[in-house]
Motif scaffolding. Structure first.
Motif, short mmCIF file in Angstrom:
data_model
loop_
_atom_site.label_atom_id
_atom_site.label_comp_id
_atom_site.label_asym_id
_atom_site.label_seq_id
_atom_site.Cartn_x
_atom_site.Cartn_y
_atom_site.Cartn_z
N PRO A 1 -3.18 -4.97 -24.25
CA PRO A 1 -3.16 -5.93 -23.15
C PRO A 1 -4.57 -6.25 -22.66
N ARG A 2 -4.71 -7.45 -22.14
CA ARG A 2 -5.98 -7.90 -21.54
C ARG A 2 -5.66 -8.44 -20.15
N TYR A 3 -6.57 -8.20 -19.23
CA TYR A 3 -6.35 -8.58 -17.83
C TYR A 3 -7.39 -9.61 -17.39
N TYR A 4 -6.95 -10.52 -16.55
CA TYR A 4 -7.83 -11.57 -16.04
C TYR A 4 -7.65 -11.70 -14.53
N LEU A 5 -8.77 -11.90 -13.86
CA LEU A 5 -8.74 -12.16 -12.42
C LEU A 5 -8.94 -13.67 -12.23
N ARG A 6 -7.98 -14.31 -11.56
CA ARG A 6 -8.08 -15.74 -11.32
C ARG A 6 -8.41 -15.96 -9.86
N GLY A 7 -9.47 -16.73 -9.60
CA GLY A 7 -9.93 -17.00 -8.25
C GLY A 7 -9.24 -18.20 -7.62
N PRO A 8 -9.59 -18.51 -6.37
CA PRO A 8 -8.92 -19.59 -5.64
C PRO A 8 -9.14 -20.97 -6.23
N GLN A 9 -10.21 -21.17 -7.00
CA GLN A 9 -10.45 -22.46 -7.63
C GLN A 9 -9.99 -22.48 -9.08
N GLY A 10 -9.27 -21.44 -9.51
CA GLY A 10 -8.75 -21.38 -10.86
C GLY A 10 -9.67 -20.73 -11.87
N GLN A 11 -10.86 -20.28 -11.45
CA GLN A 11 -11.78 -19.66 -12.39
C GLN A 11 -11.27 -18.29 -12.82
N LEU A 12 -11.56 -17.94 -14.07
CA LEU A 12 -11.08 -16.69 -14.65
C LEU A 12 -12.23 -15.76 -15.00
N ALA A 13 -12.00 -14.48 -14.82
CA ALA A 13 -12.92 -13.45 -15.30
C ALA A 13 -12.09 -12.34 -15.90
N GLU A 14 -12.41 -11.92 -17.12
CA GLU A 14 -11.68 -10.82 -17.72
C GLU A 14 -12.11 -9.52 -17.05
N VAL A 15 -11.13 -8.67 -16.77
CA VAL A 15 -11.40 -7.40 -16.10
C VAL A 15 -10.69 -6.28 -16.85
N ARG A 16 -11.12 -5.05 -16.59
CA ARG A 16 -10.47 -3.86 -17.11
C ARG A 16 -10.05 -3.00 -15.93
N PRO A 17 -9.13 -2.08 -16.13
CA PRO A 17 -8.75 -1.18 -15.04
C PRO A 17 -9.86 -0.16 -14.75
N LYS A 18 -11.00 -0.67 -14.34
CA LYS A 18 -12.16 0.13 -13.99
C LYS A 18 -12.78 -0.45 -12.73
N ARG A 19 -13.23 0.40 -11.84
CA ARG A 19 -13.81 -0.07 -10.58
C ARG A 19 -15.02 -0.98 -10.83
N ALA A 20 -15.89 -0.58 -11.75
CA ALA A 20 -17.10 -1.37 -12.01
C ALA A 20 -16.76 -2.75 -12.55
N SER A 21 -15.73 -2.83 -13.38
CA SER A 21 -15.33 -4.11 -13.96
C SER A 21 -14.82 -5.06 -12.88
N LEU A 22 -13.93 -4.57 -12.01
CA LEU A 22 -13.40 -5.41 -10.95
C LEU A 22 -14.50 -5.78 -9.96
N GLN A 23 -15.38 -4.86 -9.67
CA GLN A 23 -16.47 -5.12 -8.74
C GLN A 23 -17.36 -6.25 -9.24
#
Length: 231
Positions: free
Chosen positions: A171-193
């Motif tokens: 699986p791959r995870y993505y964070l989508r922001g309020p304007q629709g922009q995407l950033a791939e993230v991992r279940p790691k604090r540094a990645s989400l930060q």
């Protein structure tokens, strides 16, 4: 490790089940626009063990096609390897709805609907991801990716070592922001930060947040908690 932001993604509206009409199993061909061709299933990957499907059984779903405002209820199987949505027809056979015709779909096997939206951004895979955290500002998306991996065919010490090909969840995870922009993230604090860099208040709150962040459940909880801090 740095993750680059992807281009904006058009956010589709949530499906309104109360406004849907029809019953599961209705002939789905009345939903497809005239002139569309029925697409044959992709053949099963020869020699690969396991299933390319997200769920093995036919699952009730609300399917929203591009250009439509109202979803159609149908029984589906989602092939995450070939990115195909198989739809069962009343005749007992089934068709594949091309990915380009889909806006989104929601699996409704029980009391917890599972909504899938298209990533559709430059640099992101051309597939559908499950909305794990449906916040109004931040959304956590999960792409149910499967890859072919080699695994031992036998654990017996008396047999010659052999391997077999099998589907493995990646699986791959993505964070989508309020304007629709995407950033791939991992279940790691540094990645989400790092992915929260455009949202300083949320980023600072994550730094002060106690507890681990090493699993999908913890990543999901963190995104949901930080959502109100994003303008």
């Amino acid at each position: 490790m740095r993750y680059r932001l992807l281009l904006p993604l058009l956010a589709g509206p949530a499906l309104g089940f109360g406004q849907s009409t029809g019953t599961v199993g209705n002939n789905y061909t009345d939903v497809l626009d005239k002139g569309n061709n029925i697409v044959a299933f992709s053949p099963r990957d020869e020699g690969v063990q396991g299933s390319p499907l997200l769920l093995a059984a036919w699952t009730p779903a609300a399917v929203l096609l591009r250009g439509n405002a109202t979803p159609k209820l149908a029984a589906v199987k989602y092939d995450v390897v070939h990115q195909q949505l198989r739809v069962r027809r009343a005749q007992g056979d089934s068709v594949v709805v091309p990915i380009g015709q889909l806006q989104e779909f929601t699996l409704t096997p029980g009391e917890a609907p599972r909504r899938f939206v298209r990533l559709g951004a430059a640099g992101a895979p051309d597939g559908f991801a499950e909305v794990l955290s449906p916040g109004p500002h931040l959304q956590l998306l999960k792409l149910w990716n499967k890859e072919v991996a080699q695994a031992p065919a036998s654990n017996s010490s008396y047999a010659a070592p052999t391997t077999t090909s099998a589907y493995a969840d990646r699986p791959r995870y993505y964070l989508r922001g309020p304007q629709g922009q995407l950033a791939e993230v991992r279940p790691k604090r540094a990645s989400l930060q790092e992915a929260l860099a455009p949202y300083p208040a949320a980023q600072q709150a994550l730094k002060a947040r106690k507890g681990s962040l090493n699993s999908e459940a913890e990543l999901r909880a963190a995104v949901a908690a930080l959502d109100p801090l994003v303008p």
